[in-house]
Design a protein around this motif. Sequence first.
Motif, PDB file in Angstrom:
ATOM      1  N   ASN A 405     -18.115  -9.823 -19.193  1.00 49.14           N
ATOM      2  CA  ASN A 405     -18.669 -10.816 -20.105  1.00 49.14           C
ATOM      3  C   ASN A 405     -19.588 -10.154 -21.140  1.00 49.14           C
ATOM      4  O   ASN A 405     -20.731 -10.547 -21.372  1.00 49.14           O
ATOM      5  CB  ASN A 405     -19.425 -11.899 -19.340  1.00 49.14           C
ATOM      6  CG  ASN A 405     -18.550 -12.623 -18.321  1.00 49.14           C
ATOM      7  OD1 ASN A 405     -17.384 -12.952 -18.612  1.00 49.14           O
ATOM      8  ND2 ASN A 405     -19.102 -12.867 -17.135  1.00 49.14           N
ATOM      9  N   ALA A 406     -19.064  -9.074 -21.734  1.00 47.01           N
ATOM     10  CA  ALA A 406     -19.849  -8.276 -22.699  1.00 47.01           C
ATOM     11  C   ALA A 406     -20.305  -9.143 -23.872  1.00 47.01           C
ATOM     12  O   ALA A 406     -19.559  -9.973 -24.387  1.00 47.01           O
ATOM     13  CB  ALA A 406     -19.026  -7.109 -23.198  1.00 47.01           C
ATOM     14  N   SER A 407     -21.569  -8.907 -24.332  1.00 47.02           N
ATOM     15  CA  SER A 407     -22.172  -9.678 -25.412  1.00 47.02           C
ATOM     16  C   SER A 407     -21.438  -9.454 -26.723  1.00 47.02           C
ATOM     17  O   SER A 407     -20.912  -8.363 -26.991  1.00 47.02           O
ATOM     18  CB  SER A 407     -23.639  -9.290 -25.563  1.00 47.02           C
ATOM     19  OG  SER A 407     -24.190  -9.845 -26.739  1.00 47.02           O
ATOM     20  N   THR A 408     -21.423 -10.492 -27.568  1.00 51.57           N
ATOM     21  CA  THR A 408     -20.813 -10.363 -28.892  1.00 51.57           C
ATOM     22  C   THR A 408     -21.812  -9.891 -29.943  1.00 51.57           C
ATOM     23  O   THR A 408     -21.425  -9.625 -31.084  1.00 51.57           O
ATOM     24  CB  THR A 408     -20.221 -11.716 -29.326  1.00 51.57           C
ATOM     25  OG1 THR A 408     -21.261 -12.702 -29.349  1.00 51.57           O
ATOM     26  CG2 THR A 408     -19.122 -12.157 -28.386  1.00 51.57           C
ATOM     27  N   GLY A 409     -23.118  -9.765 -29.552  1.00 48.66           N
ATOM     28  CA  GLY A 409     -24.119  -9.368 -30.551  1.00 48.66           C
ATOM     29  C   GLY A 409     -24.943  -8.161 -30.178  1.00 48.66           C
ATOM     30  O   GLY A 409     -25.544  -7.536 -31.052  1.00 48.66           O
ATOM     31  N   ALA A 410     -24.989  -7.808 -28.884  1.00 52.14           N
ATOM     32  CA  ALA A 410     -25.822  -6.675 -28.437  1.00 52.14           C
ATOM     33  C   ALA A 410     -24.936  -5.533 -28.006  1.00 52.14           C
ATOM     34  O   ALA A 410     -24.063  -5.694 -27.136  1.00 52.14           O
ATOM     35  CB  ALA A 410     -26.752  -7.106 -27.304  1.00 52.14           C
ATOM     36  N   PHE A 411     -25.155  -4.342 -28.569  1.00 53.21           N
ATOM     37  CA  PHE A 411     -24.344  -3.177 -28.256  1.00 53.21           C
ATOM     38  C   PHE A 411     -24.809  -2.514 -26.965  1.00 53.21           C
ATOM     39  O   PHE A 411     -24.007  -2.177 -26.095  1.00 53.21           O
ATOM     40  CB  PHE A 411     -24.411  -2.176 -29.413  1.00 53.21           C
ATOM     41  CG  PHE A 411     -23.588  -0.932 -29.170  1.00 53.21           C
ATOM     42  CD1 PHE A 411     -24.188   0.222 -28.676  1.00 53.21           C
ATOM     43  CD2 PHE A 411     -22.232  -0.916 -29.429  1.00 53.21           C
ATOM     44  CE1 PHE A 411     -23.432   1.367 -28.447  1.00 53.21           C
ATOM     45  CE2 PHE A 411     -21.479   0.234 -29.211  1.00 53.21           C
ATOM     46  CZ  PHE A 411     -22.077   1.381 -28.714  1.00 53.21           C
ATOM     47  N   ALA A 412     -26.136  -2.308 -26.830  1.00 52.79           N
ATOM     48  CA  ALA A 412     -26.671  -1.569 -25.693  1.00 52.79           C
ATOM     49  C   ALA A 412     -26.335  -2.276 -24.389  1.00 52.79           C
ATOM     50  O   ALA A 412     -26.446  -3.516 -24.274  1.00 52.79           O
ATOM     51  CB  ALA A 412     -28.186  -1.417 -25.828  1.00 52.79           C
ATOM     52  N   ALA A 413     -25.872  -1.477 -23.374  1.00 55.85           N
ATOM     53  CA  ALA A 413     -25.554  -1.943 -22.017  1.00 55.85           C
ATOM     54  C   ALA A 413     -24.334  -2.844 -21.983  1.00 55.85           C
ATOM     55  O   ALA A 413     -23.994  -3.400 -20.920  1.00 55.85           O
ATOM     56  CB  ALA A 413     -26.749  -2.663 -21.381  1.00 55.85           C
ATOM     57  N   ASN A 414     -23.645  -3.050 -23.113  1.00 55.04           N
ATOM     58  CA  ASN A 414     -22.452  -3.899 -23.159  1.00 55.04           C
ATOM     59  C   ASN A 414     -21.226  -3.151 -23.639  1.00 55.04           C
ATOM     60  O   ASN A 414     -20.124  -3.397 -23.156  1.00 55.04           O
ATOM     61  CB  ASN A 414     -22.694  -5.111 -24.068  1.00 55.04           C
ATOM     62  CG  ASN A 414     -23.694  -6.091 -23.490  1.00 55.04           C
ATOM     63  OD1 ASN A 414     -23.362  -6.909 -22.640  1.00 55.04           O
ATOM     64  ND2 ASN A 414     -24.937  -6.002 -23.954  1.00 55.04           N
ATOM     65  N   TRP A 415     -21.409  -2.254 -24.569  1.00 54.62           N
ATOM     66  CA  TRP A 415     -20.260  -1.646 -25.233  1.00 54.62           C
ATOM     67  C   TRP A 415     -20.427  -0.132 -25.333  1.00 54.62           C
ATOM     68  O   TRP A 415     -21.532   0.399 -25.307  1.00 54.62           O
ATOM     69  CB  TRP A 415     -20.084  -2.222 -26.652  1.00 54.62           C
ATOM     70  CG  TRP A 415     -19.835  -3.693 -26.653  1.00 54.62           C
ATOM     71  CD1 TRP A 415     -20.748  -4.673 -26.816  1.00 54.62           C
ATOM     72  CD2 TRP A 415     -18.585  -4.323 -26.468  1.00 54.62           C
ATOM     73  NE1 TRP A 415     -20.177  -5.906 -26.755  1.00 54.62           N
ATOM     74  CE2 TRP A 415     -18.815  -5.722 -26.538  1.00 54.62           C
ATOM     75  CE3 TRP A 415     -17.277  -3.893 -26.244  1.00 54.62           C
ATOM     76  CZ2 TRP A 415     -17.795  -6.658 -26.390  1.00 54.62           C
ATOM     77  CZ3 TRP A 415     -16.265  -4.817 -26.110  1.00 54.62           C
ATOM     78  CH2 TRP A 415     -16.522  -6.184 -26.181  1.00 54.62           C
ATOM     79  N   PHE A 416     -19.285   0.572 -25.471  1.00 55.90           N
ATOM     80  CA  PHE A 416     -19.247   2.015 -25.708  1.00 55.90           C
ATOM     81  C   PHE A 416     -18.337   2.267 -26.906  1.00 55.90           C
ATOM     82  O   PHE A 416     -17.243   1.705 -26.989  1.00 55.90           O
ATOM     83  CB  PHE A 416     -18.715   2.759 -24.485  1.00 55.90           C
ATOM     84  CG  PHE A 416     -18.473   4.226 -24.725  1.00 55.90           C
ATOM     85  CD1 PHE A 416     -17.192   4.702 -25.032  1.00 55.90           C
ATOM     86  CD2 PHE A 416     -19.517   5.121 -24.689  1.00 55.90           C
ATOM     87  CE1 PHE A 416     -16.981   6.045 -25.263  1.00 55.90           C
ATOM     88  CE2 PHE A 416     -19.311   6.461 -24.939  1.00 55.90           C
ATOM     89  CZ  PHE A 416     -18.044   6.936 -25.227  1.00 55.90           C
ATOM     90  N   LYS A 417     -18.823   3.108 -27.826  1.00 59.77           N
ATOM     91  CA  LYS A 417     -18.023   3.434 -29.009  1.00 59.77           C
ATOM     92  C   LYS A 417     -17.361   4.792 -28.797  1.00 59.77           C
ATOM     93  O   LYS A 417     -18.029   5.791 -28.523  1.00 59.77           O
ATOM     94  CB  LYS A 417     -18.900   3.486 -30.264  1.00 59.77           C
ATOM     95  CG  LYS A 417     -18.156   3.987 -31.501  1.00 59.77           C
ATOM     96  CD  LYS A 417     -19.111   4.209 -32.660  1.00 59.77           C
ATOM     97  CE  LYS A 417     -18.380   4.852 -33.847  1.00 59.77           C
ATOM     98  NZ  LYS A 417     -19.307   5.149 -34.959  1.00 59.77           N
TER      99      LYS A 417
END
Length: 634
Positions: A405-417
Amino acid sequence: MTGTVSVSGGNAVVTGTGTAWSVALVTGGMFSFAGMSVPIASVESDTSLTLAYPWPGATSAGAYAIARETSEAVRAAWINDRLAQILTKLSLAGIHPDGAGTLAERDALSPAPVAGFLWLRVETGFDLAFYKRTGGGWDGPFSAVGDEGPQGSIGPAGEGFNPVGAWAIGAIYAGGDFVSHSGRTFVSLVDGNVGNTPPVTDADDAFWMFIPTAVGPAGPKGDTGDTGLKGDTGDVGATGPANSLAIGTVTGGAAAEATITGSAPSQTLNLVLPKGDTGDQGIQGIQGPPGAGSVDSVNGDPGPNIVLDLDDIGDGATNKAFTSTDKAKLGHISVTQAVDLDAIEARVVALDAAVVLSGTWDASSGAFPGGGVAQAGQSWIVSVAGTVDAITFNVNDRIIAIADNASTGAFAANWFKADYTDQFLSLDGATGAVTLGAVIAAATVKATPVDADTFALSSSTDGNGTRRTTWANIKSTLKAYFDGLYALATRTLTTGTGLTGGGDLSADRTLAVDKATAANIRAGTADKVVTSDGVAGAMAWVAITAGASPAIAHDAGVNRTITHSANATMGAPSATKPGFPLNIDITPGAFTTSWHANYKFGSAGAPSITARRIVHFMCRDASTFVYLGMSEPA
């Protein structure tokens, strides 16, 4: 101070030898000897003085020093002499002043003078004047100088002093000639004074008398003078050794860096080059050849060529074949080696929790993909560049969810580029985990770079960004740097008059001086460097051939000797050098000496020479040798 002194421990009397304390107007000051100093109480004579307390050191003798105010002593002596002369003249005129001195000294008189008291003002910088005491103060000034009397008759000529400037070796000085030497002034005591150096102290000798300089009180400091002209540019220094710049270590690092170690003429250039990001895994290679092993038997069939089909796969004790449906399924499986199905199952489970490509994502939308329900492992390929939560994405980059349930607005702790846009598949032929240091170490050596070759560097002026430069730029920069430290080999050392050995500075150059010989100096040869040994040789005594009319070549020597063998008339000098002296040492014996008309003796005529004498002349012009005097050689 002149002379030496002797002191006795516990005794205040100092005895001098060769000293002149009274003559030098020493009246006090500080006496220094053997590293100790004692004030002077009194000076009794030129060779005796008394200290303020007994000498504290040991009994000894030697050189000494006296610290005193010389200018004040000379000034006081001058004023006292002048006052004595004035008082004598006034006494002769019937005028008897009651006191004399400065106005400050007059006003300090105690008790105050009575009416009629006559005071003579004697003060540096003011005319002589009288002041007369009255009941209410002082009347005056009254001039002490009367009307000008008639001119007296001319007195006999005195022997005045003749200032001739700085003392020079080889110059001939007459008695009364004034010279300066080593910061002092001297007057010649004899005629024909040549080659006698004045003393280097305040002392006299047989040829010179020291003249002390009277110094008045120090005046105010003058204005600062104008700045002098700039001096000539100094000579170009010698060419330094050629510098050698070798390529040293080349290693990988976070930022590019270039350093030079060592000192000229041998230095080393070391490079640090940044390491790039690891690229994607390459494609799978082609299938290898079959293994070398073999099957011994299948269902009792020993081979050697065994063909295994599904009918040969048994179930239990009986040979029961798979159904046609199962056989069709298994027919799609190609197995070339032993397979662990449990391991395959574990891997399938892991893949289920790993990265799963879910499609493309427009990064310009302003929100992360998945609508807030993206699960860990889901990934998207960036189709349109953009920035979300201050993270910039380029086309073909990857974004991967690292939390459910990764956030749509916060990158940290949710997404990896995953930055795919900066990847590379190979570097200079190397693939896989490539390091720049390893690539450079494996590269072909190029011993001599050319101008177009490039080098990587970290630019300190551009935020330490990676930049490249050419070998031509490196050479130009190093040339400008080293040109400021060493003379260019293309420069030329040009020798001037009297020097040889010049040339370009690509090699060592030795300059040689074209020295003047004694004959060159006497002949006045042009463009020769005069040295002390050459001057000494030029001043050597040269014999004249005796005869009835001896010939003298002036350029053969300025100091000549002759012993007469007959009555002789000294011939007119040839090869004359105007301005040069001519000294002739004559031993007449029993013979007479007469002179050619070019020798000028003045109204007194030529001297009679009956014993050995040195006759001195100065060449005025080609036909005139002026007689300066005659001296005894011993």
